[in-house]
Design an enzyme around this catalytic site. Structure first.
Site, mmCIF file in Angstrom:
data_model
loop_
_atom_site.group_PDB
_atom_site.id
_atom_site.type_symbol
_atom_site.label_atom_id
_atom_site.label_comp_id
_atom_site.label_asym_id
_atom_site.label_seq_id
_atom_site.Cartn_x
_atom_site.Cartn_y
_atom_site.Cartn_z
ATOM 1 N N SER A 7 1.079 -1.534 -0.386
ATOM 2 C CA SER A 7 0.142 0.434 0.193
ATOM 3 C C SER A 7 1.135 1.594 0.143
ATOM 4 C CB SER A 7 -0.646 0.072 1.661
ATOM 5 O OG SER A 7 -0.639 1.236 1.423
ATOM 6 N N HIS A 32 -1.154 -1.302 -4.074
ATOM 7 C CA HIS A 32 -2.400 -1.298 -3.178
ATOM 8 C C HIS A 32 -2.498 0.605 -3.017
ATOM 9 C CE1 HIS A 32 -6.121 -2.336 -0.840
ATOM 10 N NE2 HIS A 32 -5.445 -1.692 -0.395
ATOM 11 N N ASP A 34 -4.609 3.161 -1.900
ATOM 12 C CA ASP A 34 -5.997 3.478 -0.862
ATOM 13 C C ASP A 34 -6.526 4.902 -1.631
ATOM 14 O OD1 ASP A 34 -6.284 1.413 1.038
ATOM 15 O OD2 ASP A 34 -3.780 1.650 1.272
ATOM 16 N N MET A 36 -9.426 7.477 0.072
ATOM 17 C CA MET A 36 -9.643 8.275 1.277
ATOM 18 C C MET A 36 -10.888 9.530 0.887
ATOM 19 S SD MET A 36 -7.181 6.952 4.195
ATOM 20 C CE MET A 36 -6.640 5.676 3.900
ATOM 21 N N HIS A 65 -8.299 0.552 -3.970
ATOM 22 C CA HIS A 65 -9.102 0.291 -2.720
ATOM 23 C C HIS A 65 -9.687 1.458 -2.357
ATOM 24 C CE1 HIS A 65 -9.509 -0.883 2.142
ATOM 25 N NE2 HIS A 65 -10.218 -0.393 1.719
ATOM 26 N N MET A 67 -12.072 4.035 -0.162
ATOM 27 C CA MET A 67 -12.758 3.804 1.288
ATOM 28 C C MET A 67 -13.644 5.093 1.173
ATOM 29 S SD MET A 67 -9.536 2.715 3.638
ATOM 30 C CE MET A 67 -8.770 2.943 2.285
ATOM 31 N N MET A 136 -10.747 -5.786 6.188
ATOM 32 C CA MET A 136 -10.530 -5.487 6.860
ATOM 33 C C MET A 136 -9.680 -5.386 8.460
ATOM 34 S SD MET A 136 -9.892 -2.633 5.308
ATOM 35 C CE MET A 136 -8.590 -1.973 6.285
ATOM 36 N N GLY A 141 -8.671 3.803 7.107
ATOM 37 C CA GLY A 141 -8.067 5.239 7.680
ATOM 38 C C GLY A 141 -6.676 5.516 7.300
ATOM 39 N N GLY A 143 -2.540 4.451 7.857
ATOM 40 C CA GLY A 143 -1.970 2.822 7.840
ATOM 41 C C GLY A 143 -0.975 3.210 9.328
ATOM 42 N N GLY A 144 -0.555 1.617 9.578
ATOM 43 C CA GLY A 144 1.139 1.508 10.653
ATOM 44 C C GLY A 144 -0.184 1.060 12.159
ATOM 45 N N ASP A 174 -5.894 -6.516 4.851
ATOM 46 C CA ASP A 174 -5.080 -5.556 4.981
ATOM 47 C C ASP A 174 -5.911 -4.321 6.231
ATOM 48 O OD1 ASP A 174 -4.994 -2.494 4.326
ATOM 49 O OD2 ASP A 174 -6.846 -2.117 3.072
ATOM 50 N N GLY A 175 -4.156 -4.341 6.572
ATOM 51 C CA GLY A 175 -4.447 -3.639 7.933
ATOM 52 C C GLY A 175 -3.638 -3.907 8.853
ATOM 53 N N GLY A 176 -2.309 -3.079 9.497
ATOM 54 C CA GLY A 176 -1.113 -4.692 10.402
ATOM 55 C C GLY A 176 -0.289 -6.247 9.456
#
Ligand code: DX5
Ligand code: ZN
Length: 213
Positions: A7, A32, A34, A36, A65, A67, A136, A141, A143-144, A174-176
Site C-alpha cells: 500500500s 494497493h 488507498d 479516502m 481500495h 474508502m 479489513m 483510515g 496505516g501503521g 489489509d491492515g497491520g
C-alpha cells in the site's frame, strides 16, 4: 502462491511513480492504492487524477481500495483512470450488487470490503457477483496500526463459505500485516496480503516482500 500488494499509503507520495517502480522491481505482485474521502473514513488521500497520472508511468496491476461514501458516484472514473481491481465498502453502498455488475462489465476485478465490526455474513449474498473480498484487519483510515486478531476468524468463516459453494474467490487482508502474522492470515484463507508499513518502511523492500510471502 500468496500475492503481495504493497500500500502506497506508507510510501513517499511526492515520488509515487518511483516508489511504485521500486516495489515492482522488489517483486510485488500489484500495488494497493488507498482512496479516502474524509467522510467514510476520517482521513483524505488522493483520487482518480493521481491514479490516471500514475497509470502513464506504470504497468503494475492497480489494486484500488475505495474508502469513500456512495462509491457508485465515482467507480467508473476510477476504472477510466486505470484500476485493475476495484474494491468498495458494503457499509458505504446502497446497492452493492449493481455496482459489482458495473465494475465487472468493464472488465475489472470487482471486490467488496468489510470493516472489522461488520459481520462477514453481509457479503455472503454477494459472493456470486464478486471476484474478491477484502477483509479489513484494522479500522480503515490509517496505516501503521496493529492487526485486530478477531478479524482473522472472519477470514476463516469466509473461506469455508466460499469452499462450501465451490467458488474461487480471492480473499485480501489489509491492515497491520507483517511477516509475524502473514502465515496466520494465509492459513485462515487469505490469498492477497496488503502491506503498507512493513514493505515501504523497510530498508530492504525485496526482503520484506519475500518475508511476507
Ligand atoms: C488502511 C488502508 C491500508 C493501509 C495498510 O485504511 O486500507 O491499506 O495502508 O497499512 P499498514 O500495512 O501500514 O497497516
Ligand atoms: Zn487499503
Amino acid at each position: 502462491m500468496t500475492k503481495i500488494s504493497p500500500s502506497v499509503l506508507a510510501a513517499d507520495l511526492s515520488n509515487l511513480a518511483a516508489e511504485v517502480a521500486d516495489i515492482a522491481a522488489a517483486g510485488a505482485d500489484m500495488v494497493h492504492l488507498d482512496v479516502m474521502d474524509g467522510m467514510f473514513v476520517p482521513n483524505i488521500t488522493f483520487g482518480h487524477p493521481v491514479i490516471s497520472s500514475l497509470r502513464r508511468k506504470s504497468n503494475m496491476i492497480f489494486d484500488v481500495h475505495l474508502m469513500i461514501d456512495a462509491p457508485e458516484r465515482y467507480a467508473e472514473q476510477f476504472i477510466d483512470a486505470g484500476a485493475d481491481i476495484l474494491t468498495f465498502h458494503v457499509e458505504a453502498c446502497k446497492d452493492p450488487r449493481s455496482l459489482l455488475e458495473v465494475i465487472r462489465s468493464r472488465g475489472v476485478m470487482a471486490a467488496v470490503s468489510v470493516k472489522p465490526a461488520t459481520p462477514i455474513e453481509e457479503v455472503y449474498p454477494l459472493l456470486d457477483s464478486c471476484d474478491m473480498v477484502l477483509v479489513m484487519t484494522v479500522e480503515p483510515g490509517f496505516g501503521g496500526q496493529g492487526l485486530i486478531p478477531e478479524t482473522l476468524e472472519k477470514v476463516r468463516k469466509l473461506r469455508a463459505e466460499i469452499k462450501k459453494r465451490g467458488l474461487e474467490l480471492e480473499i485480501q487482508v489489509d491492515g497491520g500485516i507483517t511477516p509475524d502474522n502473514a502465515s496466520e492470515a494465509v492459513s485462515a484463507g487469505a490469498t492477497i496480503l496488503v502491506a503498507g508499513s512493513s514493505v515501504f518502511r523497510s530498508n530492504d523492500r525485496k526482503r520484506a516482500i519475500e518475508a511476507l510471502r
